[in-house]
Motif scaffolding. Sequence first.
Motif, PDB file in Angstrom:
ATOM      1  N   ASN A   1       4.124  10.068  -7.962  1.00 44.47           N
ATOM      2  CA  ASN A   1       5.188  10.582  -8.184  1.00 44.47           C
ATOM      3  C   ASN A   1       4.834  10.003 -10.258  1.00 44.47           C
ATOM      4  O   ASN A   1       5.280   9.837 -10.833  1.00 44.47           O
ATOM      5  CB  ASN A   1       6.117   9.354  -8.076  1.00 44.47           C
ATOM      6  CG  ASN A   1       6.880  10.036  -7.399  1.00 44.47           C
ATOM      7  OD1 ASN A   1       7.237  11.331  -6.722  1.00 44.47           O
ATOM      8  ND2 ASN A   1       6.578   9.474  -5.793  1.00 44.47           N
ATOM      9  N   ARG A   2       3.456  10.246 -10.328  1.00 45.51           N
ATOM     10  CA  ARG A   2       2.398   9.814 -11.628  1.00 45.51           C
ATOM     11  C   ARG A   2       2.827   8.718 -12.365  1.00 45.51           C
ATOM     12  O   ARG A   2       3.096   8.803 -13.401  1.00 45.51           O
ATOM     13  CB  ARG A   2       3.399  10.774 -12.585  1.00 45.51           C
ATOM     14  CG  ARG A   2       2.857  12.719 -12.159  1.00 45.51           C
ATOM     15  CD  ARG A   2       3.279  13.822 -12.874  1.00 45.51           C
ATOM     16  NE  ARG A   2       3.838  13.290 -13.817  1.00 45.51           N
ATOM     17  CZ  ARG A   2       4.810  13.431 -14.840  1.00 45.51           C
ATOM     18  NH1 ARG A   2       3.771  14.953 -15.287  1.00 45.51           N
ATOM     19  NH2 ARG A   2       5.543  13.702 -15.126  1.00 45.51           N
ATOM     20  N   THR A   3       2.981   7.748 -11.657  1.00 43.65           N
ATOM     21  CA  THR A   3       3.445   6.230 -11.918  1.00 43.65           C
ATOM     22  C   THR A   3       1.765   5.058 -11.262  1.00 43.65           C
ATOM     23  O   THR A   3       1.958   5.782 -10.223  1.00 43.65           O
ATOM     24  CB  THR A   3       4.356   5.597 -11.161  1.00 43.65           C
ATOM     25  OG1 THR A   3       5.679   6.336 -12.181  1.00 43.65           O
ATOM     26  CG2 THR A   3       4.654   4.170 -11.620  1.00 43.65           C
TER      27      THR A   3
ATOM     28  N   PRO B   1       0.494  -0.943   0.302  1.00 44.39           N
ATOM     29  CA  PRO B   1      -0.494  -0.054  -0.230  1.00 44.39           C
ATOM     30  C   PRO B   1       0.925   1.727   0.211  1.00 44.39           C
ATOM     31  O   PRO B   1       0.497   2.229  -0.684  1.00 44.39           O
ATOM     32  CB  PRO B   1      -0.763  -0.348   1.079  1.00 44.39           C
ATOM     33  CG  PRO B   1      -0.658  -1.651   1.437  1.00 44.39           C
ATOM     34  CD  PRO B   1       0.576  -2.012   1.227  1.00 44.39           C
ATOM     35  N   LEU B   2       1.833   1.208   1.230  1.00 41.80           N
ATOM     36  CA  LEU B   2       2.669   2.569   1.033  1.00 41.80           C
ATOM     37  C   LEU B   2       3.203   2.643  -0.477  1.00 41.80           C
ATOM     38  O   LEU B   2       3.075   3.335  -0.896  1.00 41.80           O
ATOM     39  CB  LEU B   2       4.295   2.849   2.180  1.00 41.80           C
ATOM     40  CG  LEU B   2       4.704   2.959   1.769  1.00 41.80           C
ATOM     41  CD1 LEU B   2       4.085   4.803   2.304  1.00 41.80           C
ATOM     42  CD2 LEU B   2       5.870   3.268   3.197  1.00 41.80           C
ATOM     43  N   VAL B   3       3.908   2.204  -1.188  1.00 42.23           N
ATOM     44  CA  VAL B   3       4.704   1.577  -2.199  1.00 42.23           C
ATOM     45  C   VAL B   3       3.681   1.890  -3.426  1.00 42.23           C
ATOM     46  O   VAL B   3       4.107   2.972  -4.061  1.00 42.23           O
ATOM     47  CB  VAL B   3       5.134  -0.034  -3.167  1.00 42.23           C
ATOM     48  CG1 VAL B   3       6.310   0.217  -4.268  1.00 42.23           C
ATOM     49  CG2 VAL B   3       6.088  -0.308  -1.655  1.00 42.23           C
ATOM     50  N   THR B   4       2.655   1.677  -3.207  1.00 38.86           N
ATOM     51  CA  THR B   4       1.702   2.146  -4.573  1.00 38.86           C
ATOM     52  C   THR B   4       1.078   3.836  -4.172  1.00 38.86           C
ATOM     53  O   THR B   4       1.319   4.791  -4.728  1.00 38.86           O
ATOM     54  CB  THR B   4       0.272   1.645  -4.287  1.00 38.86           C
ATOM     55  OG1 THR B   4       0.068   0.103  -4.495  1.00 38.86           O
ATOM     56  CG2 THR B   4      -1.081   1.768  -5.084  1.00 38.86           C
ATOM     57  N   GLU B   5       1.114   4.272  -2.939  1.00 35.02           N
ATOM     58  CA  GLU B   5       0.897   5.029  -2.340  1.00 35.02           C
ATOM     59  C   GLU B   5       1.851   6.721  -2.981  1.00 35.02           C
ATOM     60  O   GLU B   5       1.390   7.565  -4.167  1.00 35.02           O
ATOM     61  CB  GLU B   5       0.922   5.402  -1.767  1.00 35.02           C
ATOM     62  CG  GLU B   5       0.248   7.353  -0.612  1.00 35.02           C
ATOM     63  CD  GLU B   5       0.899   7.513   0.767  1.00 35.02           C
ATOM     64  OE1 GLU B   5       1.018   8.047   1.130  1.00 35.02           O
ATOM     65  OE2 GLU B   5       0.038   6.581   1.391  1.00 35.02           O
ATOM     66  N   ILE B   6       2.976   5.909  -2.866  1.00 40.85           N
ATOM     67  CA  ILE B   6       4.187   6.445  -3.284  1.00 40.85           C
ATOM     68  C   ILE B   6       4.919   7.070  -5.355  1.00 40.85           C
ATOM     69  O   ILE B   6       4.592   7.840  -5.612  1.00 40.85           O
ATOM     70  CB  ILE B   6       5.338   6.405  -3.215  1.00 40.85           C
ATOM     71  CG1 ILE B   6       5.420   6.286  -1.130  1.00 40.85           C
ATOM     72  CG2 ILE B   6       6.968   6.674  -3.714  1.00 40.85           C
ATOM     73  CD1 ILE B   6       7.013   5.314  -0.330  1.00 40.85           C
ATOM     74  N   ALA B   7       3.812   5.918  -5.830  1.00 45.53           N
ATOM     75  CA  ALA B   7       3.671   5.524  -7.308  1.00 45.53           C
ATOM     76  C   ALA B   7       3.333   7.021  -7.510  1.00 45.53           C
ATOM     77  O   ALA B   7       3.657   7.531  -8.485  1.00 45.53           O
ATOM     78  CB  ALA B   7       3.567   4.310  -7.708  1.00 45.53           C
TER      79      ALA B   7
END
Length: 153
Positions: A143-145, A134-140
Amino acid sequence: MPQQIHHSLAGEGRELFTVDSTATVKVGAEHTGGEYELFEIDGERGSFVPPHRHPWPESYYVLHGRMSVQVGSKRYEMGPGESITVPTGAVHTIEVRSKAVKFLAFSLTDGTGRLFADLDANVPPGRPMEELAPLVTEIAERNRTTFIGRPAE
């Protein structure tokens, strides 16, 4: 932001932890007026970047080891001396196929660098991916990913 001369010696560069690999900044967007970036990526067997897309193109050049790059429905098995270009917005993924791989990632704009820096600053190393997802998805996303889902093998 003006372009400037930047000389990066072997072994130099800011190292960024990118969840399951290390990206060494060889040429940062701050040196190119935000037009492009160059990273040296080190990954180990089992490293996998889930299918994703972003609004900038990238190219990869394998220095040593083997990796698989899937762009859309086509998979490319790559080894030393091989390169591939991923167009803007194309769904793509990377998987390490050998014990380790080292490759160059060339990215237009400053998007990849911002994403890598955000991951490095906010994702704690050594945690299970199920916990980090969930954290990695939020960060992505900030950052427009966008992650799409793991492709069929």
